[in-house]
Motif scaffolding. Structure first.
Motif, PDB file in Angstrom:
ATOM      1  N   ILE A 132    -121.240  -1.905 -63.944  1.00 16.74           N
ATOM      2  CA  ILE A 132    -120.922  -2.948 -62.964  1.00 16.74           C
ATOM      3  C   ILE A 132    -121.491  -4.283 -63.424  1.00 16.74           C
ATOM      4  CG2 ILE A 132    -121.267  -3.714 -60.588  1.00 16.74           C
ATOM      5  CD1 ILE A 132    -121.313  -0.795 -59.751  1.00 16.74           C
ATOM      6  N   ALA A 133    -122.702  -4.252 -63.997  1.00 19.59           N
ATOM      7  CA  ALA A 133    -123.314  -5.487 -64.511  1.00 19.59           C
ATOM      8  C   ALA A 133    -122.441  -6.097 -65.597  1.00 19.59           C
ATOM      9  CB  ALA A 133    -124.708  -5.190 -65.054  1.00 19.59           C
ATOM     10  N   LEU A 134    -121.945  -5.265 -66.507  1.00 15.45           N
ATOM     11  CA  LEU A 134    -121.086  -5.758 -67.578  1.00 15.45           C
ATOM     12  C   LEU A 134    -119.776  -6.308 -67.022  1.00 15.45           C
ATOM     13  CD1 LEU A 134    -121.610  -2.969 -70.261  1.00 15.45           C
ATOM     14  CD2 LEU A 134    -122.413  -5.342 -70.372  1.00 15.45           C
ATOM     15  N   GLU A 135    -119.242  -5.637 -66.014  1.00 14.13           N
ATOM     16  CA  GLU A 135    -117.989  -6.095 -65.413  1.00 14.13           C
ATOM     17  C   GLU A 135    -118.162  -7.471 -64.767  1.00 14.13           C
ATOM     18  OE1 GLU A 135    -114.801  -4.702 -61.945  1.00 14.13           O
ATOM     19  OE2 GLU A 135    -116.393  -3.348 -62.613  1.00 14.13           O
ATOM     20  N   ARG A 136    -119.247  -7.654 -64.044  1.00 11.46           N
ATOM     21  CA  ARG A 136    -119.500  -8.940 -63.383  1.00 11.46           C
ATOM     22  C   ARG A 136    -119.662 -10.058 -64.405  1.00 11.46           C
ATOM     23  NH1 ARG A 136    -120.477  -9.192 -58.070  1.00 11.46           N
ATOM     24  NH2 ARG A 136    -120.927  -7.277 -56.891  1.00 11.46           N
ATOM     25  N   LEU A 137    -120.457  -9.802 -65.421  1.00 12.96           N
ATOM     26  CA  LEU A 137    -120.704 -10.814 -66.428  1.00 12.96           C
ATOM     27  C   LEU A 137    -119.440 -11.150 -67.217  1.00 12.96           C
ATOM     28  CD1 LEU A 137    -124.136  -9.493 -67.692  1.00 12.96           C
ATOM     29  CD2 LEU A 137    -123.756 -11.686 -66.546  1.00 12.96           C
ATOM     30  N   GLY A 138    -118.676 -10.117 -67.549  1.00 10.49           N
ATOM     31  CA  GLY A 138    -117.440 -10.340 -68.290  1.00 10.49           C
ATOM     32  C   GLY A 138    -116.445 -11.170 -67.502  1.00 10.49           C
ATOM     33  N   ALA A 139    -116.321 -10.875 -66.203  1.00 12.54           N
ATOM     34  CA  ALA A 139    -115.402 -11.636 -65.348  1.00 12.54           C
ATOM     35  C   ALA A 139    -115.848 -13.090 -65.228  1.00 12.54           C
ATOM     36  CB  ALA A 139    -115.331 -10.990 -63.964  1.00 12.54           C
ATOM     37  N   ALA A 140    -117.156 -13.297 -65.100  1.00  5.95           N
ATOM     38  CA  ALA A 140    -117.671 -14.660 -64.991  1.00  5.95           C
ATOM     39  C   ALA A 140    -117.435 -15.439 -66.277  1.00  5.95           C
ATOM     40  CB  ALA A 140    -119.158 -14.624 -64.657  1.00  5.95           C
ATOM     41  N   LEU A 141    -117.656 -14.781 -67.410  1.00  3.84           N
ATOM     42  CA  LEU A 141    -117.468 -15.448 -68.692  1.00  3.84           C
ATOM     43  C   LEU A 141    -116.000 -15.803 -68.908  1.00  3.84           C
ATOM     44  CD1 LEU A 141    -119.364 -16.328 -70.923  1.00  3.84           C
ATOM     45  CD2 LEU A 141    -118.820 -14.223 -72.143  1.00  3.84           C
ATOM     46  N   ALA A 142    -115.107 -14.955 -68.415  1.00  2.00           N
ATOM     47  CA  ALA A 142    -113.678 -15.251 -68.519  1.00  2.00           C
ATOM     48  C   ALA A 142    -113.326 -16.509 -67.724  1.00  2.00           C
ATOM     49  CB  ALA A 142    -112.864 -14.057 -68.015  1.00  2.00           C
ATOM     50  N   LEU A 143    -113.968 -16.692 -66.583  1.00  2.00           N
ATOM     51  CA  LEU A 143    -113.731 -17.892 -65.786  1.00  2.00           C
ATOM     52  C   LEU A 143    -114.165 -19.150 -66.539  1.00  2.00           C
ATOM     53  CD1 LEU A 143    -114.963 -16.891 -62.194  1.00  2.00           C
ATOM     54  CD2 LEU A 143    -112.603 -17.302 -62.922  1.00  2.00           C
ATOM     55  N   ALA A 144    -115.200 -19.015 -67.354  1.00  2.00           N
ATOM     56  CA  ALA A 144    -115.731 -20.179 -68.073  1.00  2.00           C
ATOM     57  C   ALA A 144    -114.826 -20.639 -69.193  1.00  2.00           C
ATOM     58  CB  ALA A 144    -117.117 -19.846 -68.620  1.00  2.00           C
ATOM     59  N   GLY A 145    -113.918 -19.772 -69.640  1.00  2.00           N
ATOM     60  CA  GLY A 145    -113.001 -20.155 -70.707  1.00  2.00           C
ATOM     61  C   GLY A 145    -113.742 -20.525 -71.974  1.00  2.00           C
ATOM     62  N   ASP A 146    -113.475 -21.740 -72.479  1.00  2.00           N
ATOM     63  CA  ASP A 146    -114.138 -22.187 -73.705  1.00  2.00           C
ATOM     64  C   ASP A 146    -115.507 -22.789 -73.445  1.00  2.00           C
ATOM     65  OD1 ASP A 146    -113.503 -24.563 -72.488  1.00  2.00           O
ATOM     66  OD2 ASP A 146    -112.173 -25.293 -74.067  1.00  2.00           O
ATOM     67  N   GLY A 147    -115.936 -22.748 -72.175  1.00  2.00           N
ATOM     68  CA  GLY A 147    -117.264 -23.243 -71.834  1.00  2.00           C
ATOM     69  C   GLY A 147    -117.332 -24.719 -71.541  1.00  2.00           C
ATOM     70  N   GLU A 148    -116.203 -25.409 -71.600  1.00  2.00           N
ATOM     71  CA  GLU A 148    -116.208 -26.849 -71.346  1.00  2.00           C
ATOM     72  C   GLU A 148    -116.607 -27.123 -69.891  1.00  2.00           C
ATOM     73  OE1 GLU A 148    -113.232 -30.748 -71.634  1.00  2.00           O
ATOM     74  OE2 GLU A 148    -112.538 -28.759 -72.265  1.00  2.00           O
ATOM     75  N   GLY A 149    -117.541 -28.033 -69.709  1.00  2.00           N
ATOM     76  CA  GLY A 149    -117.989 -28.378 -68.370  1.00  2.00           C
ATOM     77  C   GLY A 149    -119.090 -27.480 -67.834  1.00  2.00           C
ATOM     78  N   ILE A 150    -119.473 -26.463 -68.599  1.00  2.00           N
ATOM     79  CA  ILE A 150    -120.540 -25.549 -68.173  1.00  2.00           C
ATOM     80  C   ILE A 150    -121.849 -25.972 -68.827  1.00  2.00           C
ATOM     81  CG2 ILE A 150    -121.322 -23.149 -68.070  1.00  2.00           C
ATOM     82  CD1 ILE A 150    -118.774 -23.717 -66.491  1.00  2.00           C
ATOM     83  N   GLU A 151    -122.924 -25.966 -68.047  1.00  2.00           N
ATOM     84  CA  GLU A 151    -124.228 -26.298 -68.599  1.00  2.00           C
ATOM     85  C   GLU A 151    -124.587 -25.310 -69.716  1.00  2.00           C
ATOM     86  OE1 GLU A 151    -126.509 -28.683 -68.060  1.00  2.00           O
ATOM     87  OE2 GLU A 151    -125.130 -29.719 -66.696  1.00  2.00           O
ATOM     88  N   PRO A 152    -125.035 -25.817 -70.867  1.00  2.00           N
ATOM     89  CA  PRO A 152    -125.378 -24.917 -71.974  1.00  2.00           C
ATOM     90  C   PRO A 152    -126.380 -23.830 -71.582  1.00  2.00           C
ATOM     91  CG  PRO A 152    -125.329 -27.189 -72.737  1.00  2.00           C
ATOM     92  CD  PRO A 152    -125.183 -27.236 -71.245  1.00  2.00           C
TER      93      PRO A 152
END
Length: 290
Positions: A150-170
């Motif tokens: 479940i932890a991996l699923e949550r993190l993976g889904a969140a990372l997918a939302l971030a896309g290429d990371g543009e606009g996300i704090e490093p």
């Protein structure tokens, strides 16, 4: 009564009191009286200001409680503050902080409720940055209960939302990759762990994120240990220790290992760094894998 009058009539003096009062209980009493004053005359033009001052007092009490190793109490102060502030994102931020403190306290049910409430507010606002921060804490919560998938699923889904990371704090992006790498490492999937750990290390190096750097070095050491590369593991963990000592990262931190001390993660990521840096290690009274 004097404290309440001061807070209502002399804002600068109230700010000084909130920042300098020595005991959490006194600050909470001040906040409680301020709330009562606001509820007694909800139509007063001063009511919004009074509520905000009460929230500020509770936030100050939370910071102090957390610094004294009382995350449960610190979380409770923030929950009360969230009830007083305006704006969904502001409430969500306080719930997120309260949830993180509840995770540290081992109050899994409370933490889940707070983090889910924050997640709902951030989802409604389509705030990806905050959703990533929430996912990181939710993953820690799931791991503490042994729910690695479940932890991996949550993190993976969140990372997918971030896309290429543009606009996300490093720092946020580095933390999510670090969490993914650590979770894969804990279940023995070194091949999946390494790319995320490498990405987190690169961001930490570029952005000078020392705490993240140390945390990921520890995870890399765990991966090397699981692969049987004990010399590499020793060097990585030694580097994490030396870096922590060099920058004084954890001397004032209260560390909480989610796993029991017969587990390698608790020893390598909890006990050993605490012993090396002089940090406090907070242990639960008992451990349950359920």
């Amino acid at each position: 009564g004097l404290l309440v009058c001061t807070a209502m009539e002399q804002p600068a003096a109230a700010d000084h009191l909130i920042a300098t009062l020595p005991e959490d209980e006194v600050v909470e009493v001040l906040a409680s009286h301020l709330v009562e004053a606001a509820e007694a005359d909800p139509d007063s033009e001063d009511t919004p200001t009074i509520r905000q001052r009460a929230a500020a007092a509770l936030e100050q009490a939370s910071v102090r409680a957390a610094s004294l190793g009382a995350p449960s109490e610190a979380s409770r102060y923030l929950v009360r503050a969230a009830e007083l502030v305006d704006g969904e994102l502001r409430r969500g931020d306080l719930e997120l902080r309260a949830g993180g403190l509840a995770v540290r306290a081992g109050a899994r049910g409370t933490a889940r409720g707070l983090l889910e409430a924050a997640d709902a507010r951030f989802t409604a606002a389509s705030d990806v940055e905050r959703l990533l921060r929430t996912a990181s804490l939710m993953a820690q919560l799931e791991r503490s209960g042994g729910s690695y998938a479940i932890a991996l699923e949550r993190l993976g889904a969140a990372l997918a939302l971030a896309g290429d990371g543009e606009g996300i704090e490093p720092a946020t992006l580095a933390d999510v990759h670090a969490q993914l790498g650590a979770t894969h490492a804990l279940i023995g999937d070194a091949a999946a762990a390494v790319p995320h750990l490498e990405r987190s290390l690169q961001i930490a190096e570029d952005e000078d994120l020392e705490e993240t750097f140390v945390r990921v070095l520890i995870s890399r050491g765990i991966v090397a240990q699981r692969l049987g590369r004990l010399r590499e593991s020793e060097l990585l963990l030694g580097a994490a220790r030396d870096r922590a000592e060099r920058f004084g990262l954890t001397g004032d931190v209260v560390r909480y290992p989610a796993m029991p001390l017969f587990h390698s993660n608790a020893v390598l990521a909890g006990l050993a760094p605490a012993l090396c840096s002089g940090a406090t290690l907070a242990l639960a009274r008992r451990f349950s894998a359920s």
